[in-house]
Scaffold this motif. Sequence first.
Motif, PDB file in Angstrom:
ATOM      1  N   VAL A  53      -4.933   4.190   9.798  1.00  0.00           N
ATOM      2  CA  VAL A  53      -3.953   4.951   8.834  1.00  0.00           C
ATOM      3  C   VAL A  53      -4.706   5.409   7.655  1.00  0.00           C
ATOM      4  O   VAL A  53      -4.516   6.411   7.100  1.00  0.00           O
TER       5      VAL A  53
ATOM      6  N   MET B   7      13.506  10.022  -0.797  1.00  0.00           N
ATOM      7  CA  MET B   7      12.457   9.381   0.225  1.00  0.00           C
ATOM      8  C   MET B   7      11.631   8.435  -0.592  1.00  0.00           C
ATOM      9  O   MET B   7      11.464   7.316   0.131  1.00  0.00           O
ATOM     10  N   SER B  10      13.309   5.100   0.245  1.00  0.00           N
ATOM     11  CA  SER B  10      13.447   4.561   1.309  1.00  0.00           C
ATOM     12  C   SER B  10      12.069   4.371   2.075  1.00  0.00           C
ATOM     13  O   SER B  10      11.813   3.920   3.236  1.00  0.00           O
ATOM     14  N   TYR B  11      11.093   4.319   0.844  1.00  0.00           N
ATOM     15  CA  TYR B  11       9.583   3.922   1.386  1.00  0.00           C
ATOM     16  C   TYR B  11       9.628   2.473   1.736  1.00  0.00           C
ATOM     17  O   TYR B  11       9.816   1.847   0.858  1.00  0.00           O
ATOM     18  N   PRO B  12       9.091   2.025   2.875  1.00  0.00           N
ATOM     19  CA  PRO B  12       8.797   0.907   3.301  1.00  0.00           C
ATOM     20  C   PRO B  12       8.108  -0.350   2.524  1.00  0.00           C
ATOM     21  O   PRO B  12       8.329  -1.634   2.454  1.00  0.00           O
ATOM     22  N   LEU B  13       6.979   0.163   1.601  1.00  0.00           N
ATOM     23  CA  LEU B  13       6.365  -0.554   1.022  1.00  0.00           C
ATOM     24  C   LEU B  13       6.609  -0.612  -0.472  1.00  0.00           C
ATOM     25  O   LEU B  13       7.673   0.222  -0.772  1.00  0.00           O
ATOM     26  N   ARG B  75       2.627  11.547  -0.628  1.00  0.00           N
ATOM     27  CA  ARG B  75       2.246  10.698   0.468  1.00  0.00           C
ATOM     28  C   ARG B  75       1.938   9.048  -0.493  1.00  0.00           C
ATOM     29  O   ARG B  75       1.421   9.042  -1.384  1.00  0.00           O
ATOM     30  N   THR B  77       1.490   5.795   1.228  1.00  0.00           N
ATOM     31  CA  THR B  77       0.796   5.098   2.120  1.00  0.00           C
ATOM     32  C   THR B  77      -0.712   5.267   1.902  1.00  0.00           C
ATOM     33  O   THR B  77      -1.218   6.142   1.923  1.00  0.00           O
TER      34      THR B  77
ATOM     35  N   ALA D  41       4.090  10.415   5.939  1.00  0.00           N
ATOM     36  CA  ALA D  41       3.174   9.413   5.581  1.00  0.00           C
ATOM     37  C   ALA D  41       3.818   8.154   5.436  1.00  0.00           C
ATOM     38  O   ALA D  41       3.396   7.007   5.695  1.00  0.00           O
ATOM     39  N   ASP D  42       5.292   7.914   5.424  1.00  0.00           N
ATOM     40  CA  ASP D  42       5.983   6.831   5.245  1.00  0.00           C
ATOM     41  C   ASP D  42       6.159   6.367   6.821  1.00  0.00           C
ATOM     42  O   ASP D  42       5.818   4.913   6.885  1.00  0.00           O
ATOM     43  N   LEU D  44       3.664   6.050   8.456  1.00  0.00           N
ATOM     44  CA  LEU D  44       2.139   5.427   8.868  1.00  0.00           C
ATOM     45  C   LEU D  44       2.264   3.939   8.115  1.00  0.00           C
ATOM     46  O   LEU D  44       1.333   3.231   8.295  1.00  0.00           O
ATOM     47  N   SER D  45       3.130   3.708   7.289  1.00  0.00           N
ATOM     48  CA  SER D  45       3.614   2.466   6.582  1.00  0.00           C
ATOM     49  C   SER D  45       4.206   1.361   7.392  1.00  0.00           C
ATOM     50  O   SER D  45       4.629   0.044   7.187  1.00  0.00           O
ATOM     51  N   GLU D  46       4.780   1.950   8.787  1.00  0.00           N
ATOM     52  CA  GLU D  46       5.723   1.141   9.640  1.00  0.00           C
ATOM     53  C   GLU D  46       4.831   0.355  10.381  1.00  0.00           C
ATOM     54  O   GLU D  46       3.700   0.678  10.885  1.00  0.00           O
ATOM     55  N   GLN D  47       5.303  -0.937  10.674  1.00  0.00           N
ATOM     56  CA  GLN D  47       4.586  -1.554  11.947  1.00  0.00           C
ATOM     57  C   GLN D  47       4.817  -1.093  13.072  1.00  0.00           C
ATOM     58  O   GLN D  47       3.411  -1.240  13.796  1.00  0.00           O
ATOM     59  N   VAL D  49       3.983   1.982  14.370  1.00  0.00           N
ATOM     60  CA  VAL D  49       3.582   3.166  13.908  1.00  0.00           C
ATOM     61  C   VAL D  49       3.288   4.005  15.354  1.00  0.00           C
ATOM     62  O   VAL D  49       3.536   5.342  15.551  1.00  0.00           O
ATOM     63  N   HIS D 111      13.992   6.380   5.758  1.00  0.00           N
ATOM     64  CA  HIS D 111      13.267   7.665   5.529  1.00  0.00           C
ATOM     65  C   HIS D 111      13.392   8.618   6.450  1.00  0.00           C
ATOM     66  O   HIS D 111      13.314   9.747   6.405  1.00  0.00           O
TER      67      HIS D 111
END
Lengths: 134, 134, 134, 134
Positions: A53, B7, B10-13, B75, B77, D41-42, D44-47, D49, D111
């Motif tokens: 990643v 956006m 809604s970013y997961p982290l 971006r 991540t 890019a979001d 890429l932060s998901e489990q 992926v 997202h």
Amino acid sequence: MSYARQMLNSYPLTFNVEASVLAATIDALKDCAQACTADAADDLSEQNVTALVKCIRLCLDCADVCAATLAVTSRQTEHDANVTKPLLEVCATTCKSCGDECERHAQMHEHCRVCAEACRRCERACRELVAAMK
Amino acid sequence: MSYARQMLNSYPLTFNVEASVLAATIDALKDCAQACTADAADDLSEQNVTALVKCIRLCLDCADVCAATLAVTSRQTEHDANVTKPLLEVCATTCKSCGDECERHAQMHEHCRVCAEACRRCERACRELVAAMK
Amino acid sequence: MSYARQMLNSYPLTFNVEASVLAATIDALKDCAQACTADAADDLSEQNVTALVKCIRLCLDCADVCAATLAVTSRQTEHDANVTKPLLEVCATTCKSCGDECERHAQMHEHCRVCAEACRRCERACRELVAAMK
Amino acid sequence: MSYARQMLNSYPLTFNVEASVLAATIDALKDCAQACTADAADDLSEQNVTALVKCIRLCLDCADVCAATLAVTSRQTEHDANVTKPLLEVCATTCKSCGDECERHAQMHEHCRVCAEACRRCERACRELVAAMK
């Protein structure tokens, strides 16, 4: 002779940097931008994509920064060193970050090895052009 | 709410910068890149195009640097501050050069006035994001 | 061996097009995008810039379309022919328009002659890749 | 009033399309390009992926095609409908592919839902501009 060099040779005015140094940087930027775009996508085809990643993200950044630097260095008319020099420095920094990360995966993934090489060459070329502009 | 802000929401982290500052910069970069692309082309429709050559060139550079900075700041991540911060600084410098030149033509050409405004706003936004990242 | 070809050779999965055809197109797109960016700026250094306005505009368009096509064709993972094929066709059309206009200035300006050649080669390469994808 | 609309209002010559339709398309392209860059890019932060690889790839393509279409539609001087119209059609197709894929993940990832919405709006805007150009 590369197209970049042919274009420089046909520029109607003069420029302050040696054409061979400028052409080498332009060619390295073209190759690095494309290699990074390809490597980010190649990483997505690997089974251990979660381990890649950071590599993907840096490749995407590096492709974008190289593309902008490529465009700016390809323009000779009304050249503004206040823009070009710091941009080349940021580009070298980005190539360094991306090259370091690609190198970590070079033994496992040949595409990361090739991309790391393109990043190293581009980093050097950007620094040489900055030095030549002094 | 702008798409950039939606956006970010809604970013997961999590990310280290305030979302409102980041979204404002992303929106300013989008507007500035587009205004510069348009202004370079508008200049080509003016009768005194030879007086606008520097303006065209700086608008093209500014559009390219803003586009790269827009992508990198979009971006979250695996964000690399070693890339983002100096890139934002170069982008602010480029917006300053381009905004200064556009402003010189602002009284004669309304499109240069609008573009100068987009550059000023983007320069400020990039500097504010750098400050917020410290 | 070009970096584009090296990257294709190290792609972890298989792809449906011959690597040599794909690599030739990627290389032609890189060269054409850069030549068009340079030519647009070179035109701005000519005394008869008003006669070159259409050339500048088409070069800017061609650089943008080639850059997008370059990125899309550089990605093999999850390739979508519904996007790639019509994009290659638009790219060929754009290279044709730009190459025709550059050729009109080729005798007077060497940089337009070189750029026209890069456009012709890229137009052919895009059409050959479309044919190979059928 | 958006910067895109302000720039169109200050264009020195006339153009054949209604400014409101053109400005709406330019704004939709800006938003879609940025949303797709962010969504790739979001993801890429998901489990999960690996389940998002196709989504990432299409988002990267869509961002590139929208960026090129944005630049071309932002230039009014010496407009070439032979380039603009098929490019807008390819852009609509790309937004459709990307929007369909993002929608598949919309319930699980907010997202992707926002990005799908940006793609749908951009697809419609591109088609409306093509219709207005006839």
